[in-house]
Enzyme design. Structure first.
Site, PDB file in Angstrom:
ATOM      1  N   GLU A  65       0.881  -1.110   0.037  1.00 47.27           N
ATOM      2  CA  GLU A  65       0.030   0.002  -0.109  1.00 47.27           C
ATOM      3  C   GLU A  65       1.046   1.052  -0.130  1.00 47.27           C
ATOM      4  O   GLU A  65       1.906   1.493   0.942  1.00 47.27           O
ATOM      5  CB  GLU A  65      -0.636   0.041   1.355  1.00 47.27           C
ATOM      6  CG  GLU A  65      -1.955   0.957   1.160  1.00 47.27           C
ATOM      7  CD  GLU A  65      -2.767   0.875   2.543  1.00 47.27           C
ATOM      8  OE1 GLU A  65      -2.773   0.135   3.184  1.00 47.27           O
ATOM      9  OE2 GLU A  65      -3.603   1.879   2.729  1.00 47.27           O
TER      10      GLU A  65
ATOM     11  N   ARG B 213       4.719 -12.699   9.782  1.00 47.03           N
ATOM     12  CA  ARG B 213       5.318 -11.477   9.666  1.00 47.03           C
ATOM     13  C   ARG B 213       6.773 -11.262  10.322  1.00 47.03           C
ATOM     14  O   ARG B 213       7.022 -12.109  11.160  1.00 47.03           O
ATOM     15  CB  ARG B 213       4.731 -10.236  10.330  1.00 47.03           C
ATOM     16  CG  ARG B 213       3.437  -9.709   9.789  1.00 47.03           C
ATOM     17  CD  ARG B 213       2.878  -8.979  10.719  1.00 47.03           C
ATOM     18  NE  ARG B 213       3.270  -7.510  10.408  1.00 47.03           N
ATOM     19  CZ  ARG B 213       2.565  -6.759   9.427  1.00 47.03           C
ATOM     20  NH1 ARG B 213       1.573  -7.458   8.672  1.00 47.03           N
ATOM     21  NH2 ARG B 213       3.028  -5.854   9.116  1.00 47.03           N
TER      22      ARG B 213
ATOM     23  N   LYS C  36       3.837   0.873   9.768  1.00 48.16           N
ATOM     24  CA  LYS C  36       4.192   2.241   9.026  1.00 48.16           C
ATOM     25  C   LYS C  36       3.582   3.300   9.725  1.00 48.16           C
ATOM     26  O   LYS C  36       3.969   4.553   9.548  1.00 48.16           O
ATOM     27  CB  LYS C  36       3.387   2.137   7.720  1.00 48.16           C
ATOM     28  CG  LYS C  36       4.578   1.500   6.562  1.00 48.16           C
ATOM     29  CD  LYS C  36       3.845   1.271   5.032  1.00 48.16           C
ATOM     30  CE  LYS C  36       2.835   0.044   5.130  1.00 48.16           C
ATOM     31  NZ  LYS C  36       2.360  -0.003   3.742  1.00 48.16           N
TER      32      LYS C  36
HETATM   33  P1  ATP Z   1       1.768  -1.956   7.974  1.00 47.63           P
HETATM   34  O1  ATP Z   1       0.976  -2.467   9.064  1.00 47.63           O
HETATM   35  O2  ATP Z   1       3.037  -1.668   8.750  1.00 47.63           O
HETATM   36  O3  ATP Z   1       1.303  -0.741   7.346  1.00 47.63           O
HETATM   37  P2  ATP Z   1       1.035  -3.514   5.911  1.00 47.63           P
HETATM   38  O4  ATP Z   1       1.067  -5.038   5.958  1.00 47.63           O
HETATM   39  O5  ATP Z   1       0.020  -2.754   5.732  1.00 47.63           O
HETATM   40  O6  ATP Z   1       2.072  -2.853   6.848  1.00 47.63           O
HETATM   41  P3  ATP Z   1       1.511  -3.304   3.091  1.00 47.63           P
HETATM   42  O7  ATP Z   1       2.113  -2.226   2.352  1.00 47.63           O
HETATM   43  O8  ATP Z   1       0.248  -3.828   2.865  1.00 47.63           O
HETATM   44  O9  ATP Z   1       2.033  -3.052   4.554  1.00 47.63           O
HETATM   45  O10 ATP Z   1       2.164  -4.624   2.834  1.00 47.63           O
HETATM   46  C1  ATP Z   1       2.791  -5.141   1.710  1.00 47.63           C
HETATM   47  C2  ATP Z   1       3.064  -6.445   1.847  1.00 47.63           C
HETATM   48  O11 ATP Z   1       3.996  -6.767   2.589  1.00 47.63           O
HETATM   49  C3  ATP Z   1       1.816  -7.342   2.225  1.00 47.63           C
HETATM   50  O12 ATP Z   1       1.683  -8.534   1.466  1.00 47.63           O
HETATM   51  C4  ATP Z   1       2.270  -7.557   3.732  1.00 47.63           C
HETATM   52  O13 ATP Z   1       1.608  -8.687   4.207  1.00 47.63           O
HETATM   53  C5  ATP Z   1       3.913  -7.691   3.718  1.00 47.63           C
HETATM   54  N1  ATP Z   1       4.334  -7.150   4.933  1.00 47.63           N
HETATM   55  C6  ATP Z   1       4.201  -6.050   5.654  1.00 47.63           C
HETATM   56  N2  ATP Z   1       5.026  -6.295   6.671  1.00 47.63           N
HETATM   57  C7  ATP Z   1       5.767  -7.378   6.727  1.00 47.63           C
HETATM   58  C8  ATP Z   1       6.381  -7.861   7.826  1.00 47.63           C
HETATM   59  N3  ATP Z   1       6.753  -7.236   8.957  1.00 47.63           N
HETATM   60  N4  ATP Z   1       6.928  -9.111   7.414  1.00 47.63           N
HETATM   61  C9  ATP Z   1       6.632  -9.784   6.511  1.00 47.63           C
HETATM   62  N5  ATP Z   1       5.733  -9.263   5.415  1.00 47.63           N
HETATM   63  C10 ATP Z   1       5.189  -8.124   5.570  1.00 47.63           C
HETATM   64 MG    MG Z   2      -1.866  -3.361   4.380  1.00 47.25          MG
END
Ligand code: ATP
Ligand code: MG
Length: 550
Positions: A34, A260, A270
């Site tokens: 995102e 994760r 984020k």
């Molecule tokens: P946040 O909760 O920090 O905003 P998010 O999961 O919403 O993180 P996205 O941009 O939606 O962030 O993530 C893109 C991809 O990266 C998704 O498939 C997510 O599952 C993966 N991802 C995000 N954070 C992690 C992590 N800490 N470990 C492994 N994969 C991750």
């Molecule tokens: Mg997300």
């Protein structure tokens, strides 16, 4: 990568099985960030998994911006994410935005309505929450649940035309308000967001699809075979499948969840990283203390070390927290092999070699790498006045102190041995300089009949290049700086996470280019800063693990 050193994990096993049984003849994955912040080391885990799997099985991986939440997203993040993925060493097959599919998504929503599988609901957000029930109690059906297909279509089209206020209506899936899985209790598929400008579609839309509706359809439209996501989406998988089962989807990708990445002494959400930047606790998204890819790049991490880290931690189904030392071990191993050796004095103390002629300078040579002759050598300047580390001298010390003491002898790395004859102090009693003598017969050989205490590094004061050196420590003082209502996570920030020193460098370092990495002997690995115009070095990592096992 050859068959034998491919990493093994449960996801790769599923893919190998799917290829073996002929369920799929080619593999297609995607990485779906995102664009509401910069990528962090957790995303790297997902990138290395998605792109790595595609690479190893001759498949493809898309980069897809999951941009259905217009008010938190920005074009700046889109560009930063592309740069980071490329820097990590990957090239996407297709570049997509979920917003590219807004029209198709809208048509699939109408299809659901026509099949009696979705309805326009007029409950407020509070009412929806109240009707949803709890984990132990079933929910109640919305009074708007049994509208006719015609009425639903009409209302949904008017939602699209902007006839209704934000929050006054949603499109909901008609599934099961008594489902033990809360995600299946008639989840919202569309909400109204009038007056927001989307970074890709502008003001074209005033209704926006929810993640749980958008994601499976985007995957299907791109022909994704394996949709890899993190464990918190496990409970959403029934909804992922429901959506695809109830529309005329071109294919049905398989969602597989993995754990994760959590890292000690840092935060990874984020939202929190945005706060660190906005509240100026750090210098920006690329501050070398940040766990972002941009921060790690500026710190001096190599793409290979991050990929190596990801393969060291593996891919599993159980959440855990990884020690910072695992990440540091990966870059240390990489730089031990590849970084040329240099000498830099971080806390300079002047040494005068009293038996060395004044105004004279000689050129010595030092190998660039002790274990790799092919890396050649560089010129070193030796003269009457030198800099050594203040911590490398004590007036007296026992045998365990392998450095210089008054009356003691040490070797200057790549040069001669010196004996300290006299300590010169200022009025306050602080040591101002040392007077030493050198033995001209000790270049490349040991002095006869004497044993030197140890080897220290040095820089000629005549030729030294002054530079700013930034020494980093952990960003937080506790291993899990989660924070809560009473103590927000910012309270756990380490006030000493950055120490700036004025150092004296050997002359060869004046030619270092931004991004060049070195081992400063006995001090650690350093990288010339890629942002500053001045000669600034960031410490990537110390020579030895300093985390004390966490
Ligand atoms: P946040 O909760 O920090 O905003 P998010 O999961 O919403 O993180 P996205 O941009 O939606 O962030 O993530 C893109 C991809 O990266 C998704 O498939 C997510 O599952 C993966 N991802 C995000 N954070 C992690 C992590 N800490 N470990 C492994 N994969 C991750
Ligand atoms: Mg997300």
């Amino acid at each position: 990568m050859t068959e034998n050193n491919k990493p093994k994990n449960f996801i790769r096993q599923i893919i190998e099985d799917d290829l073996a049984t002929g369920k799929h003849s080619r593999i297609h994955t995607r990485f779906p960030p995102e664009p509401n912040g910069y990528l962090h080391i957790g995303h790297a885990k997902s990138i290395v998994l998605n792109f790595g799997v595609a690479q190893d099985y001759d498949g493809q991986c898309n980069l897809r911006f999951d941009d259905t939440n217009p008010h938190k997203e920005d074009e700046e993040y889109v560009e930063a994410i592309k740069e980071d993925v490329r820097w990590l060493g990957y090239q996407w097959a297709g570049l997509y935005f979920a917003s590219d599919y807004f029209e198709q998504l809208y048509q699939f929503a109408e299809e659901l309505i026509e099949r009696g599988k979705a309805y326009v609901c007029e409950l407020s957000a509070d009412e929806v929450r109240e009707y949803r029930g709890t984990l132990t109690e079933p929910g109640r059906e919305s009074p708007w649940r049994d509208r006719s297909v015609e009425e639903n279509l009409d209302l949904f089209r008017r939602m699209r035309r902007g006839e209704f206020e934000d929050g006054s209506r949603t499109l909901r899936a008609k599934i099961d308000m008594a489902s033990p899985n809360m995600n299946m209790r008639d989840p919202a598929l569309y909400r109204i967001r009038r007056g927001v400008v989307h970074h890709q579609t502008g003001d074209e839309w005033c209704i926006y699809p929810m993640y749980d509706f958008t994601h499976p359809i985007s995957d299907a439209l791109e022909g994704i075979t394996h949709s890899l996501c993190t464990l918190e989406f496990e409970d959403h998988r029934p909804l992922y499948d429901w959506v695809l089962d109830n529309i005329s989807a071109p294919c049905h990708p398989r969602q597989i969840e993995f754990a994760r990445l959590n890292l000690e002494y840092t935060v990874m959400s984020k939202r929190k990283l945005t706060q660190l930047v906005d509240e100026k606790h750090v210098a920006g998204w690329d501050d070398p203390r940040m766990p972002t890819i941009a921060g790690l790049r500026r710190r001096g991490y190599t793409p290979a070390s991050i990929r190596d880290f990801c393969s060291r931690i593996g891919v599993t189904k159980s959440d855990g927290t990884v020690e910072m030392s695992v990440l540091e071990a990966a870059i240390r191993e990489d730089l031990d092999r590849s970084a040329p050796r240099r000498m830099a004095v971080l806390d300079p103390l002047r040494v005068v070699i009293t038996n060395y002629p004044e105004h004279e300078e000689e050129t010595l040579s030092g190998p660039n790498h002790p274990k790799d002759e092919s890396m050649g050598s560089r010129a070193l300047k030796f003269s009457r006045e030198l800099w050594i580390e203040r911590a490398d001298f004590r007036e007296e010390a026992n045998k365990k102190y392998k450095r210089l003491i008054l009356g003691g002898e040490v070797r200057l790395r790549n040069a001669y041995t010196i004996i300290c004859q006299k300590v010169v102090k200022d009025v306050s009693g602080e040591i101002k300089e040392l007077h030493c003598t050198y033995d001209p017969n000790t270049l490349g050989r040991n002095p006869e009949g004497r044993k030197v205490r140890g080897v220290i590094h040095w820089v000629s004061a005549l030729a030294a290049v002054p530079a700013e050196v930034r020494l980093y420590d952990r960003l937080f003082t506790v291993s899990a700086p989660d924070g809560d209502k009473d103590r927000p996570f910012q309270e756990f920030l380490n006030p000493d996470s950055l120490k700036v020193v004025q150092a004296m460098l050997e002359p060869a370092l004046a030619e270092a280019q931004p991004g060049d990495r070195f081992q400063f002997e006995r001090e650690g690995y350093f990288c010339r800063d890629i942002v500053s115009k001045d000669l600034v070095f960031n410490r990537v990592v110390t020579l030895r693990d300093s985390w004390g096992g966490g």
